[in-house]
Design a protein around this motif. Structure first.
Motif: not given
Length: 251
Positions: A116-121, A159-162
């Motif tokens: 999820g973090m990678r996708a958020a970037f 994204a913050a939660e991830c």
């Protein structure tokens, strides 16, 4: 998003000065927001040329469509389907952002937080600013702008939660704070911010964030924080670790 930018297949950038009228640019914006989906010609005319009679409105639409096709250099990119227009076979940042936002949410819900973090970037790069148009106060653009702003807020919250679940407390704090700047009554964002600050060892600041949030809720909505947010506040007061992701869900 933000200003209209068109990049042709050969890399040529089509600047705003190329378009003859603002109405033509707004037509392209409208089609791009609905990429691969039919947009009824009558709807377009009502939005862009509301004061024109039927024949004049259709004539203005034909002229704008011709200019878009000529500028894109490929008439197959903008086609007629029955009584509708469809922009097809092109990449649009709005559609790409909507896809990424949905993916980040799905990954967060599946507890695949690193993915999820990678996708958020990727999504962060896509949303470069709020949607605007030539006729910037027209209801259709205001509705789309509001929709995308809310989607962006949800995206940042997910994204913050991830980030928090991955132990990236500083990144989680930055993302949650961005949400709170535009939506100071977001329960999930404030819990994420509080937990991230606790993870950074700044519990005192986390408590201040809670007090500011509680004050905003009382002043703006006349309500107290939810039981979950109050429970996290008590955890901070007791010196407990509140950063478990399952405590942050909306509720």
């Amino acid at each position: 998003m933000d200003d209209l930018a068109v990049v042709l297949a050969d890399g040529t950038v089509v600047g705003a000065s190329v378009w003859r009228t603002g109405k033509t640019m707004d037509l392209l914006r409208m089609l791009a927001i609905n990429v691969e989906r039919p947009l009824r010609t009558e709807t377009v005319i009502e939005r862009l040329w509301p004061d024109a009679d039927r024949e004049r409105g259709r004539g203005s639409l034909r002229t704008a469509v011709s200019e878009i096709r000529r500028t894109l250099g490929d008439k197959e990119r903008l086609v007629r389907v029955h009584d509708s227009l469809v922009l097809t076979g092109v990449w649009v940042d709005v559609a790409a952002f909507e896809t990424v936002a949905a993916r980040v949410r799905a990954l967060r819900q599946a507890e695949r937080h690193q993915e999820g973090m990678r996708a958020a970037f990727e999504g962060t790069e896509l949303y470069r600013g709020d949607l605007h148009a030539y006729d910037d106060d027209h209801p259709w653009i205001c509705t789309e702008r509001d929709r995308l702003q809310l989607l962006h807020q949800d995206f940042l919250t997910d994204a913050a939660e991830c980030a928090l679940a991955c132990g990236c407390h500083r990144e989680a704090w930055k993302l949650a704070t961005t949400v709170l700047h535009v939506e100071p009554t977001s329960e999930v964002a404030v819990r994420t911010a509080m937990a991230a600050l606790a993870g950074l060892g700044d519990t005192a600041r986390g408590l201040r964030v809670y007090e500011e949030f509680r004050r905003s809720l009382v002043e703006e909505l006349g309500v107290d924080p939810s039981s979950r947010t109050q429970a996290m506040h008590l955890q901070l007061l007791r010196g407990e670790d509140p950063s478990s992701a399952d405590r942050l869900e909306q509720g």
